[in-house]
Write an enzyme that holds these catalytic residues in place. Structure first.
Site, mmCIF file in Angstrom:
data_model
loop_
_atom_site.group_PDB
_atom_site.id
_atom_site.type_symbol
_atom_site.label_atom_id
_atom_site.label_comp_id
_atom_site.label_asym_id
_atom_site.label_seq_id
_atom_site.Cartn_x
_atom_site.Cartn_y
_atom_site.Cartn_z
ATOM 1 N N SER A 107 -4.162 54.867 54.321
ATOM 2 C CA SER A 107 -3.884 53.443 54.481
ATOM 3 C C SER A 107 -3.725 53.048 55.939
ATOM 4 O O SER A 107 -3.823 51.870 56.271
ATOM 5 C CB SER A 107 -2.583 53.074 53.746
ATOM 6 O OG SER A 107 -2.657 53.397 52.390
ATOM 7 N N HIS A 128 -11.212 53.502 52.274
ATOM 8 C CA HIS A 128 -9.901 53.070 51.805
ATOM 9 C C HIS A 128 -10.027 52.142 50.597
ATOM 10 O O HIS A 128 -10.466 51.003 50.710
ATOM 11 C CB HIS A 128 -9.143 52.363 52.934
ATOM 12 C CG HIS A 128 -7.776 51.915 52.543
ATOM 13 N ND1 HIS A 128 -7.236 50.724 52.949
ATOM 14 C CD2 HIS A 128 -6.833 52.515 51.753
ATOM 15 C CE1 HIS A 128 -6.021 50.598 52.433
ATOM 16 N NE2 HIS A 128 -5.764 51.667 51.706
ATOM 17 N N GLU A 140 -12.428 49.423 52.196
ATOM 18 C CA GLU A 140 -12.578 49.356 53.652
ATOM 19 C C GLU A 140 -13.278 50.627 54.131
ATOM 20 O O GLU A 140 -12.838 51.733 53.801
ATOM 21 C CB GLU A 140 -11.222 49.254 54.340
ATOM 22 C CG GLU A 140 -10.510 47.936 54.139
ATOM 23 C CD GLU A 140 -9.147 47.898 54.811
ATOM 24 O OE1 GLU A 140 -8.845 46.916 55.485
ATOM 25 O OE2 GLU A 140 -8.374 48.867 54.637
ATOM 26 N N ASN A 179 -4.076 46.110 55.640
ATOM 27 C CA ASN A 179 -2.668 46.451 55.834
ATOM 28 C C ASN A 179 -2.110 45.948 57.161
ATOM 29 O O ASN A 179 -0.897 45.711 57.267
ATOM 30 C CB ASN A 179 -2.476 47.966 55.719
ATOM 31 C CG ASN A 179 -2.426 48.409 54.272
ATOM 32 O OD1 ASN A 179 -1.868 47.718 53.429
ATOM 33 N ND2 ASN A 179 -3.020 49.544 53.966
#
Length: 274
Positions: A107, A128, A140, A179
């Site tokens: 992450s 991701h 991602e 994130n």
């Protein structure tokens, strides 16, 4: 996350091997995948035969050596730099095909660091997924300074064409795209609850009904796992040294207490573990 990634691969018709830390964990992984497939069938999202086929083409093991013949390995171990680096160093020795891609579902950790633990940094990339993997459509793709164009193209085609996901690209910076935007928002909600400004329930209700969010920030933090949220926050703070990324004391204390959210039955909210 690992079970979800394995499920979408198996549902896409791929020969899939799931490697856990030992045989007990491997059996638990099989149970998670089977339960998820059963839910998809009950909800009319998947035909019973397709669910059975997906489970049949998935092997569950406790031995990393069983990944030797893989063309793509997606690492999804705990969000810990030492643990992930150790896995990549081992995979570099185990995976036989020099053109195989070693991907990480991290992450927030630098893809470059994981690539440099191998002798094939050009074949290491961030892939991701988002939780729950069978439901959320985004992936991602994160490239390091060493990731080759061929590797990037291969994983984008895999995610988009094989798995049917929507792909966005990110530079190799802590938090990537989603994130880096999401975690400061979650931390702001934690600080609001920590200060007594509002209750967890009211914070979540406010964002769900006032901003049309499908889930409030503290419920979302519980779903992600408070340990994972704290780990991502620490990675972001280590990289950028900006106060908005610093994990609040309450979050750190909850992690120390083992109150990690849904997976432990208690976080900012309480959950039925039955």
């Amino acid at each position: 996350m690992g079970a979800g990634i394995a499920e979408v691969c198996a549902r896409a018709g791929l020969d899939t091997v799931v490697c856990e830390v030992d045989a007990v964990a491997a059996r638990a992984a099989r149970d998670r995948v089977a339960a998820s497939l059963d839910r998809a069938v009950r909800r009319g999202k998947l035909a019973p035969d397709a669910a059975a086929d997906a489970l049949a083409r998935t092997v569950f093991t406790g031995h990393l050596d069983d990944l030797a013949d893989r063309q793509l390995v997606v690492e999804a171990v705990v969000e810990n730099p030492a643990a992930k680096t150790e896995v990549f160093a081992a995979l570099d020795k185990i995976v036989e095909d020099p053109d195989a891609v070693l991907a990480t579902n991290t992450s927030s950790l630098p893809v470059m660091r994981l690539g440099m633990a191998t002798g094939r940094a050009d074949r290491v990339v961030g892939l991701h997924f988002f939780n729950p993997v069978p439901v959320l459509p985004l992936v991602e793709v994160v490239t390091s300074l060493h990731t080759s164009a061929a590797t990037t193209a291969a994983v984008e085609e895999f995610a988009a064409r094989t798995l049917g996901k929507t792909v966005i690209r990110s530079q190799d910076r802590a938090g990537f795209v989603v994130n880096a935007l999401l975690i400061p928002y979650l931390l702001a909600a934690v600080r609001m609850a920590e200060s007594g400004f509002a209750t967890a329930a009211d914070i979540d209700t406010g964002m769900e009904l006032g901003c049309a969010h499908p889930m409030g920030p503290l419920k979302l933090a519980d779903l992600i796992g408070l340990d994972t949220v704290a780990s991502i926050a620490e990675s972001l703070y280590d990289e950028f040294r900006e106060a908005l990324y610093a994990p609040p004391p309450l979050l750190l204390r909850m992690v120390e207490a083992g109150l990690l959210g849904r997976k432990t039955g208690r976080g900012f909210h309480t959950y039925d573990q039955a």
